[in-house]
Design a protein around this motif. Structure first.
Motif, PDB file in Angstrom:
ATOM      1  N   GLY A   1       8.494-135.910  27.520  1.00  0.00           N
ATOM      2  CA  GLY A   1       8.310-137.019  28.452  1.00  0.00           C
ATOM      3  C   GLY A   1       8.329-136.642  29.918  1.00  0.00           C
TER       4      GLY A   1
ATOM      5  N   ARG B   1       2.603-140.148  25.292  1.00  0.00           N
ATOM      6  CA  ARG B   1       2.411-138.703  25.456  1.00  0.00           C
ATOM      7  C   ARG B   1       0.933-138.330  25.369  1.00  0.00           C
ATOM      8  NH1 ARG B   1       7.037-140.137  26.049  1.00  0.00           N
ATOM      9  NH2 ARG B   1       8.912-139.035  25.304  1.00  0.00           N
TER      10      ARG B   1
ATOM     11  N   GLU C   1       6.295-143.831  22.109  1.00  0.00           N
ATOM     12  CA  GLU C   1       6.389-142.538  22.801  1.00  0.00           C
ATOM     13  C   GLU C   1       5.167-141.671  22.506  1.00  0.00           C
ATOM     14  OE1 GLU C   1      11.237-141.821  23.070  1.00  0.00           O
ATOM     15  OE2 GLU C   1      10.153-141.339  21.205  1.00  0.00           O
TER      16      GLU C   1
ATOM     17  N   GLU D   1       6.370-131.689  28.415  1.00  0.00           N
ATOM     18  CA  GLU D   1       5.575-132.912  28.450  1.00  0.00           C
ATOM     19  C   GLU D   1       5.771-133.730  27.174  1.00  0.00           C
ATOM     20  OE1 GLU D   1       4.186-130.186  31.461  1.00  0.00           O
ATOM     21  OE2 GLU D   1       4.523-129.930  29.313  1.00  0.00           O
ATOM     22  N   MET D   2       5.897-133.058  26.043  1.00  0.00           N
ATOM     23  CA  MET D   2       6.162-133.774  24.792  1.00  0.00           C
ATOM     24  C   MET D   2       7.495-134.522  24.846  1.00  0.00           C
ATOM     25  SD  MET D   2       3.784-133.715  22.583  1.00  0.00           S
ATOM     26  CE  MET D   2       2.265-132.850  22.156  1.00  0.00           C
TER      27      MET D   2
END
Length: 319
Positions: A42, A74, A70, A39-40
């Protein structure tokens, strides 16, 4: 199954609330813990938002290298309406953007001073215990020489009186009348007493007695793993009982098969001693010593030797 809220983690562990105080009463529905590494980067297609999220040194180091746009994306996606909380390990500083997103969405951010692996281990053990399958059985649970023996049988057969005698002999009472059992892992059953009747025994004719008060703190335990079941039943003259111990019964509690022995009850039988010996014999079996199998093997060898003697004697007679 118990309800677990984020506040329970704050009460149970050395966690500091950093942001999202409004969400500390969010409920946790699973023992699984997520480390949102993908998830970090994306990728949120399979983001398990309903799980407790844990950010360690790796995840935060990667996060700090992202662009401002970004980072904003996130943290916004991490903090959802169903996320029960985010745990930061190693007492690391929490990014301001994450604090803002958590306060806005009401997602609690908690910080731990310990290493990531240790935090995951302790949180997982706690949650798995809380979410373990649960049942209750009518019986008595006693710790006998380290063996958790669940004594079952119909009402009035003498379970509590037997437990009292076992306590007098130095063993420890866990629960009387009702035993709460939870299944931890796939093969482990843990038994404990309901809080209302903890450390109490009901003896017909005497009433309720407090075992810890009478016999001391060493006579009780709060919980114990159940490793065998002793079922007490009134002696039935028409029933054939196992006399050698070669037959091995089991009792299924939830998904776990537990070794079981049936002990007939009639006047003159010292049930406490019988159950005590059954527990010791069970320990010996786990150590590879089985008296019933040794006797059976001895008997088989003796029969074989007698057959050989008879055969030799027959041949000599013919000659």
């Amino acid at each position: 199954m118990s309800k677990v809220r984020t506040q329970d983690l704050l009460d149970r562990f050395d966690l500091e609330i950093v942001a999202g105080e409004d969400g500390v009463h969010r409920e946790i529905f699973t023992s699984d813990i997520s480390r949102p590494g993908m998830e970090m980067a994306g990728y949120f297609k399979y983001y398990p938002s309903e799980r407790l999220q844990l950010l360690g040194k790796t995840e935060l180091s990667f996060f700090l290298e992202l662009t401002d746009a970004e980072k904003k994306d996130r943290v916004t996606k991490l903090c959802t309406d169903v996320t029960p909380g985010i745990v930061i390990t190693r007492a690391m500083e929490v990014p301001d953007l994450l604090i803002e997103a958590a306060n806005e969405a009401g997602v609690p951010i908690m910080r731990s001073p310990y290493k990531t692996t240790r935090v995951i281990s302790r949180l997982t053990n706690f949650l798995e215990t809380k979410f373990a399958p649960f049942t209750a059985i009518h019986g008595v649970l006693v710790d006998i020489y380290g063996v958790g023996v669940l004594i079952t049988g119909q009402s009035g057969v003498g379970k509590s009186e037997t437990a009292l005698e076992l306590v007098k002999r130095g063993h420890r009472l866990v629960a009387d009348d009702s035993v709460e059992i939870r299944q931890e892992d796939y093969d482990t059953l843990i038994g404990n007493s309901p809080p209302l009747i903890e450390h109490l025994l009901e003896i017909r004719g005497l009433g309720i007695i407090n075992v810890m008060t009478l016999f001391g703190a060493g006579s009780v335990r709060n919980y114990k793993r159940i490793t065998m079941v002793i079922n007490l039943e009134l002696w039935d003259e028409k029933k054939q009982y196992d006399r050698l111990g070669l037959e091995e019964e089991t009792m299924k509690i939830m998904d776990v098969e537990i070794p079981k022995a049936t002990v007939p009850v009639r006047p003159g039988r010292n049930l406490a001693v019988i159950i005590e010996v059954a527990a010791m014999n069970f320990r010996l079996k786990r150590m590879g010593i089985n008296a019933a199998e040794e006797f059976s093997e001895r008997l088989t060898n003796m029969i074989g030797e007698n057959k050989n003697d008879i055969t030799k004697g027959g041949f000599q007679g013919d000659m």
